[in-house]
Design an enzyme around this catalytic site. Structure first.
Site, mmCIF file in Angstrom:
data_model
loop_
_atom_site.group_PDB
_atom_site.id
_atom_site.type_symbol
_atom_site.label_atom_id
_atom_site.label_comp_id
_atom_site.label_asym_id
_atom_site.label_seq_id
_atom_site.Cartn_x
_atom_site.Cartn_y
_atom_site.Cartn_z
ATOM 1 N N ASP A 100 -41.743 -7.556 38.237
ATOM 2 C CA ASP A 100 -42.528 -8.487 39.032
ATOM 3 C C ASP A 100 -42.088 -8.406 40.492
ATOM 4 O OD1 ASP A 100 -40.570 -10.715 39.653
ATOM 5 O OD2 ASP A 100 -40.466 -10.733 37.473
ATOM 6 N N ALA A 101 -42.893 -8.964 41.376
ATOM 7 C CA ALA A 101 -42.709 -8.737 42.813
ATOM 8 C C ALA A 101 -41.319 -9.121 43.300
ATOM 9 C CB ALA A 101 -43.773 -9.503 43.598
#
Length: 240
Positions: A102-103
């Site tokens: 995820d980011a």
């Protein structure tokens, strides 16, 4: 070579995605539409996807990247955020990330033009290990919490597999997974009352992030790529 493997080697898509492309009737071999992804094809066959000729890349490339926070693990992003693919030199190849972080998660991610390798490293049945370092909130992590994470945690999409968990200190955990659900480490820690403050992946199969600093990358050597191909074998998974 089977057609779905041929397409994966050509960088069209992963082997699983290639099977669907064939099933959808988008692939022709020597001018004939083929619906069976197990069809044998060779170097002399004219293989096309949506009318465009495809040829397997002779030399696979695999990049190891230490993903910085804020970068998304996709080839393209509709919101124009920076992607992991933009951080490595594609040199005309169609690269895509092996799995996703995820980011805000940092650490090791691989990028390759070899769809079959990507499939081997991400398909759930191969149970390739992934190691994360998690800093968590919620007070000191007790032994009962560690035992709960090791045994498996009930999430909204079902119980997790048993995990390797080592308490590095009262707020830091080293977690080894054999599956790769969306935001899994974060959800596991949240479920036991210790939300993640920061998360970094340090190892995928036999490969670790090493001395790469955030944003740095390196090309893997042939021996490292072969070790990655062998990782599913060491789990006892079937590689048909």
């Amino acid at each position: 070579m089977r057609l779905q493997k041929y397409l994966a080697h050509a960088g069209v898509a992963s082997r699983r995605a290639s099977e669907q492309i064939v099933a959808d009737g988008r692939v022709t071999v020597d001018g004939e539409v083929v619906h069976d992804p197990a069809t044998d094809v060779g170097p002399g066959d004219d293989v096309r996807v949506d009318g465009r000729s495809v040829t397997p890349v002779s030399d696979t490339v695999v990049y190891a990247l230490n993903k910085p926070a804020g970068v998304v693990s996709t080839a393209k992003d509709t919101h124009r955020r920076e992607t992991v693919v933009e951080l490595v030199p594609a040199d005309g190849r169609r690269l895509y990330p092996v799995g996703r972080l995820d980011a805000e998660t940092t650490g090791l991610i691989l990028l390759t033009d070899d769809g079959e390798l990507a499939d081997l490293l991400t398909h759930p049945r191969y149970e390739v290990q992934k190691v994360y370092i998690a800093e968590v909130a919620g007070g000191p992590v007790g032994h009962d919490t560690v035992d709960a994470l090791r045994s498996g945690v009930q999430l909204d999409d079902g119980p997790t597999l048993p995990a390797g968990v080592e308490r590095m200190n009262e707020r830091m955990l080293r977690i080894t997974l054999r599956e790769g659900r969306k935001r899994q480490v974060r959800r596991m820690c949240e479920a036991v009352g210790h939300p993640v403050v920061s998360l970094r992946r340090v190892k995928l199969g036999p490969l670790d992030v090493g001395s790469l600093r955030p944003g740095q990358w390196r090309l893997l050597e042939a021996s490292e790529i072969e070790a990655l191909r062998a990782a599913p074998v060491r789990t006892g998974a079937d590689r048909d």
